[in-house]
Design a protein around this motif. Structure first.
Motif, mmCIF file in Angstrom:
data_model
loop_
_atom_site.group_PDB
_atom_site.id
_atom_site.type_symbol
_atom_site.label_atom_id
_atom_site.label_comp_id
_atom_site.label_asym_id
_atom_site.label_seq_id
_atom_site.Cartn_x
_atom_site.Cartn_y
_atom_site.Cartn_z
ATOM 1 N N LEU A 1 -3.947 88.956 10.955
ATOM 2 C CA LEU A 1 -2.588 89.534 10.964
ATOM 3 C C LEU A 1 -2.081 89.792 12.384
ATOM 4 N N LEU A 2 -3.012 90.098 13.292
ATOM 5 C CA LEU A 2 -2.622 90.380 14.684
ATOM 6 C C LEU A 2 -2.091 89.150 15.411
ATOM 7 N N GLU A 3 -2.552 87.959 14.956
ATOM 8 C CA GLU A 3 -2.181 86.693 15.629
ATOM 9 C C GLU A 3 -2.505 86.755 17.125
ATOM 10 N N VAL A 4 -3.770 86.970 17.416
ATOM 11 C CA VAL A 4 -4.218 87.167 18.803
ATOM 12 C C VAL A 4 -4.077 85.891 19.629
ATOM 13 N N GLY B 1 8.537 92.442 20.129
ATOM 14 C CA GLY B 1 7.793 91.292 19.600
ATOM 15 C C GLY B 1 6.336 91.622 19.292
ATOM 16 N N GLY B 2 5.921 92.837 19.684
ATOM 17 C CA GLY B 2 4.531 93.254 19.470
ATOM 18 C C GLY B 2 4.227 93.555 18.007
ATOM 19 N N ARG B 3 2.929 93.537 17.676
ATOM 20 C CA ARG B 3 2.500 93.738 16.292
ATOM 21 C C ARG B 3 1.506 94.902 16.213
ATOM 22 N N LEU B 4 1.697 95.756 15.210
ATOM 23 C CA LEU B 4 0.745 96.829 14.903
ATOM 24 C C LEU B 4 0.203 96.592 13.502
ATOM 25 N N VAL B 5 -1.136 96.522 13.387
ATOM 26 C CA VAL B 5 -1.786 96.392 12.081
ATOM 27 C C VAL B 5 -2.503 97.707 11.798
ATOM 28 N N ILE B 6 -2.112 98.361 10.705
ATOM 29 C CA ILE B 6 -2.625 99.700 10.427
ATOM 30 C C ILE B 6 -2.783 99.930 8.916
ATOM 31 N N ASP C 1 -7.447 81.452 9.755
ATOM 32 C CA ASP C 1 -7.361 81.372 11.217
ATOM 33 C C ASP C 1 -8.696 80.892 11.794
ATOM 34 N N LYS C 2 -8.677 79.674 12.314
ATOM 35 C CA LYS C 2 -9.922 79.049 12.804
ATOM 36 C C LYS C 2 -10.551 79.836 13.951
ATOM 37 N N LYS C 3 -9.702 80.407 14.815
ATOM 38 C CA LYS C 3 -10.232 81.172 15.961
ATOM 39 C C LYS C 3 -10.968 82.418 15.478
ATOM 40 N N VAL C 4 -10.433 83.070 14.459
ATOM 41 C CA VAL C 4 -11.069 84.269 13.893
ATOM 42 C C VAL C 4 -12.396 83.886 13.238
ATOM 43 N N LEU C 5 -12.395 82.802 12.476
ATOM 44 C CA LEU C 5 -13.631 82.353 11.794
ATOM 45 C C LEU C 5 -14.698 81.956 12.813
ATOM 46 N N VAL D 1 -2.532 102.324 5.972
ATOM 47 C CA VAL D 1 -1.826 103.595 5.787
ATOM 48 C C VAL D 1 -2.083 104.164 4.390
ATOM 49 N N GLY D 2 -2.498 105.451 4.348
ATOM 50 C CA GLY D 2 -2.734 106.114 3.070
ATOM 51 C C GLY D 2 -3.873 107.100 3.184
ATOM 52 N N THR D 3 -4.090 107.878 2.133
ATOM 53 C CA THR D 3 -5.165 108.879 2.171
ATOM 54 C C THR D 3 -6.400 108.414 1.401
ATOM 55 N N ASP D 4 -6.344 108.383 0.063
ATOM 56 C CA ASP D 4 -7.539 107.981 -0.706
ATOM 57 C C ASP D 4 -7.858 106.502 -0.524
ATOM 58 N N SER D 5 -6.866 105.673 -0.681
ATOM 59 C CA SER D 5 -7.014 104.258 -0.314
ATOM 60 C C SER D 5 -5.817 103.923 0.561
ATOM 61 N N GLN D 6 -5.892 102.808 1.257
ATOM 62 C CA GLN D 6 -4.851 102.496 2.241
ATOM 63 C C GLN D 6 -4.187 101.154 1.936
ATOM 64 N N VAL D 7 -2.937 101.063 2.300
ATOM 65 C CA VAL D 7 -2.219 99.788 2.221
ATOM 66 C C VAL D 7 -2.201 99.190 3.624
ATOM 67 N N MET D 8 -2.738 97.969 3.742
ATOM 68 C CA MET D 8 -2.719 97.299 5.045
ATOM 69 C C MET D 8 -1.268 96.979 5.395
ATOM 70 N N THR D 9 -0.826 97.485 6.539
ATOM 71 C CA THR D 9 0.588 97.386 6.904
ATOM 72 C C THR D 9 0.735 96.753 8.282
ATOM 73 N N LEU D 10 1.699 95.856 8.381
ATOM 74 C CA LEU D 10 2.010 95.202 9.655
ATOM 75 C C LEU D 10 3.417 95.619 10.086
ATOM 76 N N PHE D 11 3.521 96.086 11.323
ATOM 77 C CA PHE D 11 4.830 96.374 11.927
ATOM 78 C C PHE D 11 5.049 95.390 13.065
ATOM 79 N N ILE D 12 6.227 94.775 13.089
ATOM 80 C CA ILE D 12 6.599 93.883 14.201
ATOM 81 C C ILE D 12 7.807 94.511 14.895
ATOM 82 N N ARG D 13 7.671 94.740 16.192
ATOM 83 C CA ARG D 13 8.771 95.391 16.927
ATOM 84 C C ARG D 13 9.873 94.387 17.236
#
Length: 213
Positions: free
Chosen positions: A75-78, A170-175, A25-29, A177-189
């Motif tokens: 992932l958020l696609e801002v 249509g909204g996105r949540l990037v979170i 993503d060029k905007k992020v970079l 999830v986990g305790t010791d290590s986490q899995v990057m998770t995307l939810f799209i409504r």
């Protein structure tokens, strides 16, 4: 604090590393290339600011690894003007990236010391989140819902329902999830009750704590 040609050169090198790791993503970079990350860290860590690593900040928290910040932001696609809920203001670095991307940021920090410090610091740098507050991120900000996007910058043992509920269709949540290590998770409504879920591998974050101090 100064942003020298040396710092700018190191930032450019960091951007090249992020590209090699798959950030497209060029905007992020561009945002990461523009923001002086060394300002967000203790001066004793200044030489480490443009390494692709997380580092300690106040209140037993960390400033996230640049790759993680870039990955979550991608992932958020801002889009410019997006209203984004951020859980875990922390050092303010991710907040600054979102502001640089043109988002209207609503951010919650649950460490009082960090909240006060970061609020002052961001305005000094010229970043103006729409709303910055001290509170419990698990509850989100029902007063300002619905949000276009939401991002959690600490490891959540489970997905807090209020964060899903406060998303637009249509909204996105990037979170992570986990305790010791986490899995990057995307939810799209997809609808009032339906969410699409995607997982993107393991990351490590400091824990998202529930109680205010």
């Amino acid at each position: 604090m100064k942003d020298t040609f040396r710092h700018q050169g190191k930032r450019q090198h960091l951007v090249e590393i992020l590209k090699e790791k798959g950030i497209t993503d060029k905007k992020v970079l561009t945002a990461i290339n523009k923001i002086p990350r060394h300002f967000f860290m203790d001066s004793s860590f200044e030489d480490h600011a443009y390494q692709d690593k997380a580092f300690p900040i106040a209140a037993d928290q960390t400033i996230s690894q640049p790759y993680t910040v870039a990955f979550q932001s991608e992932l958020l696609e801002v889009e410019k003007g997006d209203e984004i809920l951020e859980i875990g203001t922390g050092s303010g670095y991710q907040t600054a990236v979102l502001c640089e991307l043109g988002a209207k940021v609503y951010s919650i920090e649950r460490q009082q010391e960090l909240y006060k410090k970061t609020k002052l610091f961001l305005s000094k740098l010229g970043y103006r989140p729409k709303y910055l507050t001290f509170g419990d991120g698990y509850k989100g900000l029902p007063l300002y819902k619905p949000f276009d996007k939401a991002i959690v910058t600490a490891g959540a043992p489970y997905v807090p329902n209020p964060l899903l509920a406060q998303l637009k269709i249509g909204g996105r949540l990037v979170i992570p999830v986990g305790t010791d290590s986490q899995v990057m998770t995307l939810f799209i409504r997809k609808s009032a009750k339906e969410f699409e879920k995607k997982e993107f591998g393991e990351f490590r974050f400091v824990p998202l704590l529930e109680d205010k101090n």
